[in-house]
Design a protein around this motif. Structure first.
Motif, PDB file in Angstrom:
ATOM      1  N   GLU A 141       0.994  -1.092  -0.073  1.00  0.00           N
ATOM      2  CA  GLU A 141       0.105   0.102  -0.203  1.00  0.00           C
ATOM      3  C   GLU A 141       0.848   1.206   0.054  1.00  0.00           C
ATOM      4  OE1 GLU A 141       1.041  -0.821   4.077  1.00  0.00           O
ATOM      5  OE2 GLU A 141       0.194  -2.140   2.459  1.00  0.00           O
ATOM      6  N   ASN A 142       0.400   2.283  -0.665  1.00  0.00           N
ATOM      7  CA  ASN A 142       0.997   3.714  -0.547  1.00  0.00           C
ATOM      8  C   ASN A 142       1.972   3.740  -1.394  1.00  0.00           C
ATOM      9  OD1 ASN A 142      -0.540   4.557   1.828  1.00  0.00           O
ATOM     10  ND2 ASN A 142       0.911   3.558   3.331  1.00  0.00           N
TER      11      ASN A 142
ATOM     12  N   ALA B 258      20.972  11.048  -3.606  1.00  0.00           N
ATOM     13  CA  ALA B 258      19.911  11.432  -2.626  1.00  0.00           C
ATOM     14  C   ALA B 258      18.771  10.290  -2.705  1.00  0.00           C
ATOM     15  CB  ALA B 258      19.218  12.782  -3.360  1.00  0.00           C
ATOM     16  N   LYS B 259      18.537   9.729  -1.685  1.00  0.00           N
ATOM     17  CA  LYS B 259      17.939   8.451  -1.509  1.00  0.00           C
ATOM     18  C   LYS B 259      16.270   8.940  -1.194  1.00  0.00           C
ATOM     19  CE  LYS B 259      21.698   5.443  -0.206  1.00  0.00           C
ATOM     20  NZ  LYS B 259      22.044   4.513   0.460  1.00  0.00           N
ATOM     21  N   ILE B 260      15.998  10.043  -0.582  1.00  0.00           N
ATOM     22  CA  ILE B 260      14.602  10.391  -0.225  1.00  0.00           C
ATOM     23  C   ILE B 260      14.517  11.724  -0.349  1.00  0.00           C
ATOM     24  CG2 ILE B 260      13.051  10.273   1.518  1.00  0.00           C
ATOM     25  CD1 ILE B 260      14.778   8.629   3.239  1.00  0.00           C
ATOM     26  N   ILE B 261      13.468  11.964  -1.085  1.00  0.00           N
ATOM     27  CA  ILE B 261      13.006  13.298  -1.672  1.00  0.00           C
ATOM     28  C   ILE B 261      11.565  13.629  -1.342  1.00  0.00           C
ATOM     29  CG2 ILE B 261      12.909  15.029  -3.355  1.00  0.00           C
ATOM     30  CD1 ILE B 261      15.158  13.057  -4.910  1.00  0.00           C
ATOM     31  N   GLU B 262      11.217  14.944  -0.688  1.00  0.00           N
ATOM     32  CA  GLU B 262       9.698  15.025  -0.484  1.00  0.00           C
ATOM     33  C   GLU B 262       9.094  15.929  -1.506  1.00  0.00           C
ATOM     34  OE1 GLU B 262       7.898  15.827   3.719  1.00  0.00           O
ATOM     35  OE2 GLU B 262       9.900  14.482   4.312  1.00  0.00           O
TER      36      GLU B 262
ATOM     37  N   ASN C   4       2.680  15.926  -1.334  1.00  0.00           N
ATOM     38  CA  ASN C   4       2.389  15.282  -0.624  1.00  0.00           C
ATOM     39  C   ASN C   4       2.822  13.895  -1.048  1.00  0.00           C
ATOM     40  OD1 ASN C   4       0.107  16.917   0.393  1.00  0.00           O
ATOM     41  ND2 ASN C   4      -0.951  16.756  -1.161  1.00  0.00           N
ATOM     42  N   SER C   5       3.929  13.905  -1.682  1.00  0.00           N
ATOM     43  CA  SER C   5       4.612  12.346  -1.957  1.00  0.00           C
ATOM     44  C   SER C   5       5.952  12.439  -1.459  1.00  0.00           C
ATOM     45  CB  SER C   5       4.599  12.392  -3.377  1.00  0.00           C
ATOM     46  OG  SER C   5       3.429  12.329  -4.064  1.00  0.00           O
ATOM     47  N   LYS C   6       6.512  11.249  -1.346  1.00  0.00           N
ATOM     48  CA  LYS C   6       7.961  10.783  -1.092  1.00  0.00           C
ATOM     49  C   LYS C   6       8.451  10.092  -1.993  1.00  0.00           C
ATOM     50  CE  LYS C   6       8.365  11.114   4.207  1.00  0.00           C
ATOM     51  NZ  LYS C   6       8.336  10.253   5.325  1.00  0.00           N
ATOM     52  N   ILE C   7       9.616  10.186  -2.415  1.00  0.00           N
ATOM     53  CA  ILE C   7      10.413   9.463  -3.496  1.00  0.00           C
ATOM     54  C   ILE C   7      11.298   8.991  -2.960  1.00  0.00           C
ATOM     55  CG2 ILE C   7      11.429   9.801  -5.651  1.00  0.00           C
ATOM     56  CD1 ILE C   7       9.730  11.939  -6.357  1.00  0.00           C
ATOM     57  N   PHE C   8      11.446   7.600  -3.067  1.00  0.00           N
ATOM     58  CA  PHE C   8      12.687   6.910  -2.459  1.00  0.00           C
ATOM     59  C   PHE C   8      13.154   6.366  -3.717  1.00  0.00           C
ATOM     60  CE2 PHE C   8       9.218   6.936   0.779  1.00  0.00           C
ATOM     61  CZ  PHE C   8       9.985   7.148   1.872  1.00  0.00           C
TER      62      PHE C   8
ATOM     63  N   CYS D 264       5.729   7.291  -3.536  1.00  0.00           N
ATOM     64  CA  CYS D 264       4.728   6.889  -2.339  1.00  0.00           C
ATOM     65  C   CYS D 264       3.949   8.046  -1.871  1.00  0.00           C
ATOM     66  CB  CYS D 264       5.641   6.230  -1.293  1.00  0.00           C
ATOM     67  SG  CYS D 264       6.669   4.837  -2.042  1.00  0.00           S
ATOM     68  N   ASN D 265       3.094   7.619  -1.062  1.00  0.00           N
ATOM     69  CA  ASN D 265       2.317   8.369  -0.172  1.00  0.00           C
ATOM     70  C   ASN D 265       3.323   8.830   0.929  1.00  0.00           C
ATOM     71  OD1 ASN D 265       0.594   9.012   2.517  1.00  0.00           O
ATOM     72  ND2 ASN D 265      -1.037   8.946   0.915  1.00  0.00           N
ATOM     73  N   LYS D 266       3.091  10.164   1.236  1.00  0.00           N
ATOM     74  CA  LYS D 266       3.927  10.684   2.233  1.00  0.00           C
ATOM     75  C   LYS D 266       4.024  10.197   3.492  1.00  0.00           C
ATOM     76  CE  LYS D 266       5.345  15.602   3.221  1.00  0.00           C
ATOM     77  NZ  LYS D 266       5.068  16.889   2.988  1.00  0.00           N
TER      78      LYS D 266
END
Length: 147
Positions: free
Chosen positions: A2-3, A54-58, A61-65, A80-82
């Protein structure tokens, strides 16, 4: 899983190999080359400030891994969902990366027909993992090992 809103798999030359986007109410006309350009810029920025990647970016309303497999030079990106926690995203990234690599070990430099059979297997498995309908695109010519 999910998410997860989207999955992108990119080769070392920043070419899109595979994309999955969850079908929701939004109907964006998304240009797939944008995601590869975006991560190329982020990678360049990270290197210039002394980071490997960069491994995580906000974003909104989303986060990118993102994760990178150094052996095969394959990047997996999850949008993904934040609310998704970093540990769960990391587990999902590893599962997807391993599934992709295991689907193509020994087939990276095969014929288009063989790659098509392997990508269909991968899509079936990823669809089972996600348990939701989504839009899938793939680019067989970008599935190869770069030396």
């Amino acid at each position: 899983m999910e998410n997860i809103e989207a999955i992108y798999i990119i080769n070392v030359e920043n070419q899109l190999i595979f994309s999955y986007e969850y079908l929701n109410e939004r109907t964006d006309n998304f240009d797939y080359s944008n995601i590869t350009r975006f991560f190329s810029v982020i990678k360049t920025f990270a290197l210039k400030i002394g980071e490997k990647e960069a491994k995580i970016i906000e974003l909104g309303n989303s986060k990118i891994f993102k994760t990178l497999d150094d052996d095969y030079n394959i990047e997996v990106i999850l949008k993904c969902n934040k609310n998704l926690k970093e540990k769960k995203a990391s587990i999902n990234l590893t599962k997807i990366l391993n599934l992709f690599i295991n689907s193509f070990i020994g087939y990276f430099n095969s014929s288009i027909q063989t790659k098509k059979e392997r990508i269909e297997f991968f899509i079936k498995e990823i669809s089972f993992m996600l348990s939701q309908k989504g839009k899938v695109n793939y680019f067989l010519e970008n599935i190869k090992i770069f030396t």
